[in-house]
Write a protein that holds these residues in place. Structure first.
Motif, mmCIF file in Angstrom:
data_model
loop_
_atom_site.group_PDB
_atom_site.id
_atom_site.type_symbol
_atom_site.label_atom_id
_atom_site.label_comp_id
_atom_site.label_asym_id
_atom_site.label_seq_id
_atom_site.Cartn_x
_atom_site.Cartn_y
_atom_site.Cartn_z
ATOM 1 N N LEU A 43 0.934 -1.032 -0.042
ATOM 2 C CA LEU A 43 0.130 -0.078 -0.025
ATOM 3 C C LEU A 43 0.876 1.227 0.050
ATOM 4 C CD1 LEU A 43 -1.718 -2.307 1.657
ATOM 5 C CD2 LEU A 43 -3.096 -0.437 2.139
ATOM 6 N N MET A 88 -5.505 -0.652 -7.695
ATOM 7 C CA MET A 88 -6.837 -0.738 -6.586
ATOM 8 C C MET A 88 -6.598 0.532 -5.586
ATOM 9 S SD MET A 88 -8.288 -3.461 -4.021
ATOM 10 C CE MET A 88 -7.408 -3.587 -2.733
ATOM 11 N N LEU A 90 -7.659 2.543 -2.094
ATOM 12 C CA LEU A 90 -8.330 2.100 -0.797
ATOM 13 C C LEU A 90 -8.330 3.555 -0.247
ATOM 14 C CD1 LEU A 90 -6.141 -0.910 -0.128
ATOM 15 C CD2 LEU A 90 -8.676 -0.866 -0.017
ATOM 16 N N PHE A 105 -10.612 0.677 6.756
ATOM 17 C CA PHE A 105 -10.381 0.699 5.487
ATOM 18 C C PHE A 105 -11.568 0.503 4.780
ATOM 19 C CE2 PHE A 105 -6.007 1.086 4.191
ATOM 20 C CZ PHE A 105 -5.288 0.729 5.696
ATOM 21 N N GLY A 106 -11.897 1.256 3.609
ATOM 22 C CA GLY A 106 -12.997 0.620 2.687
ATOM 23 C C GLY A 106 -12.687 -0.547 2.032
ATOM 24 N N GLU A 107 -13.692 -0.878 0.960
ATOM 25 C CA GLU A 107 -13.287 -2.219 0.417
ATOM 26 C C GLU A 107 -12.414 -2.209 -0.759
ATOM 27 O OE1 GLU A 107 -14.788 -4.425 2.930
ATOM 28 O OE2 GLU A 107 -14.663 -5.559 0.883
ATOM 29 N N TRP A 110 -11.351 -0.605 -7.791
ATOM 30 C CA TRP A 110 -10.688 -1.085 -8.828
ATOM 31 C C TRP A 110 -10.739 -0.316 -10.294
ATOM 32 C CZ3 TRP A 110 -7.222 -5.094 -8.336
ATOM 33 C CH2 TRP A 110 -7.165 -6.174 -7.219
ATOM 34 N N TYR B 36 -2.563 -6.182 10.109
ATOM 35 C CA TYR B 36 -3.689 -6.240 9.688
ATOM 36 C C TYR B 36 -3.846 -7.287 8.651
ATOM 37 C CZ TYR B 36 -4.535 -1.276 10.968
ATOM 38 O OH TYR B 36 -4.901 -0.012 11.562
ATOM 39 N N GLN B 38 -5.572 -8.893 5.008
ATOM 40 C CA GLN B 38 -5.936 -8.573 3.900
ATOM 41 C C GLN B 38 -6.432 -9.815 2.878
ATOM 42 O OE1 GLN B 38 -3.770 -6.020 1.122
ATOM 43 N NE2 GLN B 38 -5.935 -5.003 0.640
ATOM 44 N N SER B 41 -8.981 -8.694 -3.289
ATOM 45 C CA SER B 41 -10.070 -7.781 -3.423
ATOM 46 C C SER B 41 -10.839 -7.174 -2.185
ATOM 47 C CB SER B 41 -11.216 -8.420 -4.448
ATOM 48 O OG SER B 41 -10.456 -8.789 -5.500
ATOM 49 N N GLN B 42 -10.077 -7.062 -1.385
ATOM 50 C CA GLN B 42 -10.916 -6.358 -0.220
ATOM 51 C C GLN B 42 -9.822 -5.502 0.417
ATOM 52 O OE1 GLN B 42 -12.687 -8.741 3.053
ATOM 53 N NE2 GLN B 42 -13.528 -10.188 1.367
ATOM 54 N N GLY B 43 -10.275 -4.556 1.387
ATOM 55 C CA GLY B 43 -9.375 -3.571 2.063
ATOM 56 C C GLY B 43 -8.848 -4.403 3.422
ATOM 57 N N PRO B 44 -7.668 -4.072 3.946
ATOM 58 C CA PRO B 44 -7.112 -4.481 5.109
ATOM 59 C C PRO B 44 -8.071 -4.336 6.333
ATOM 60 C CG PRO B 44 -5.520 -3.144 3.920
ATOM 61 C CD PRO B 44 -6.774 -2.961 3.447
ATOM 62 N N PHE B 46 -8.198 -4.569 10.708
ATOM 63 C CA PHE B 46 -7.547 -4.847 11.966
ATOM 64 C C PHE B 46 -7.508 -6.190 12.537
ATOM 65 C CE2 PHE B 46 -5.853 -3.226 15.778
ATOM 66 C CZ PHE B 46 -6.577 -3.866 16.742
ATOM 67 N N TYR B 87 -0.030 -7.547 7.217
ATOM 68 C CA TYR B 87 0.740 -6.428 7.285
ATOM 69 C C TYR B 87 1.096 -6.186 8.896
ATOM 70 C CZ TYR B 87 -0.550 -5.473 2.478
ATOM 71 O OH TYR B 87 -0.900 -5.697 1.079
ATOM 72 N N PHE B 104 3.284 1.090 5.369
ATOM 73 C CA PHE B 104 2.862 -0.508 5.012
ATOM 74 C C PHE B 104 3.771 -1.082 4.150
ATOM 75 C CE2 PHE B 104 -1.450 -1.470 6.397
ATOM 76 C CZ PHE B 104 -2.242 -0.073 6.461
#
Lengths: 114, 114
Positions: A43, A88, A90, A105-107, A110, B36, B38, B41-44, B46, B87, B104
């Motif tokens: 990231l 992607m 974020l 974080f959001g999802e 893309w 974190y 992940q 296709s998703q955000g990290p 916690f 992470y 990160f």
């Protein structure tokens, strides 16, 4: 639960188009962030904002701008999209608080630039 | 901000305990250590956070030695659904005026096999 919502999950844009990525959080967080994530690079921080109308550059701000007119909303703008901005994206938020904060974080969005 | 070093990848089998170590030699006095997870296709999201010694929650344990120059995330009895990138993040996470940046790394790709 904290919710960070990114308006678009998948976008395809043409080179040179202006692109808006919108992010909204519902926990009254002061800090908001935009990252991009690419394979093998982890990231990388593009911009962050610690208050309304405030913004600071992250590690890779070139080609991007941001807008924070309201506390809950942080927009990432690609003024003229290029193929190397295919990635992607974020959005994240966290509150102003001393000590160990959690980043939410959001999802992810893309973006493909063709 | 403290830079972190983690293994690039790890393999494990279902039911085993997995330990992922993160090095952060330049950790500062006010820094917390946060992990974190992940999925593709998703955000990290916690997992766990600590400052020193040991922290345990319903998902994982975090071991931090006295010098705090490293930390170990322990996942008990992993399942196939634990296959993800993990992470390690080090920072004070404070949201004071002026904002803050987070770093990160590339993370550790854990692959759990049946």
């Amino acid at each position: 639960d904290v919710k960070v919502t990114q308006s678009s999950r998948y976008l395809v844009k043409r080179t040179g188009e202006k692109v808006f990525l919108e992010c909204v959080q519902d926990m009254d967080h002061e800090n908001m962030f935009w990252y991009r994530q690419d394979p093998g690079l982890g990231l990388r921080l593009i911009y962050f904002s610690y208050d309304v109308k405030m913004k600071e550059k992250g590690d890779i701000p070139e080609g991007y701008s941001v807008s924070r007119e309201k506390k809950e909303r942080f927009s990432l703008i690609l003024e003229s999209a290029s193929t190397n901005q295919t990635s992607m994206y974020l959005c994240a938020s966290t509150p102003h608080r001393d000590g160990g904060n959690t980043i939410y974080f959001g999802e992810g969005s893309w973006l493909t630039v063709v | 901000l403290a830079k972190t070093t983690q293994p690039i990848s790890m393999d494990s089998y279902e039911g085993q305990e997995v330990n992922i170590t993160c090095s952060h030699n330049n950790i500062a006095t006010n820094d917390y250590i946060t992990w974190y997870q992940q999925f593709p296709s998703q955000g990290p999201r916690f997992i766990i956070q600590g400052y020193k010694t040991k922290v345990t929650n319903e998902v994982a344990s975090l071991f931090i030695p006295a010098d705090r120059k490293s930390s170990t995330l322990s996942l008990p009895r992993v399942s196939l659904s634990d296959t993800a990138v993990y992470y390690c993040l080090v920072g004070d996470m404070r949201g004071n005026t002026g904002g803050f940046k987070t770093i990160f790394g590339a993370g550790t790709r854990l692959f759990v096999k049946a």
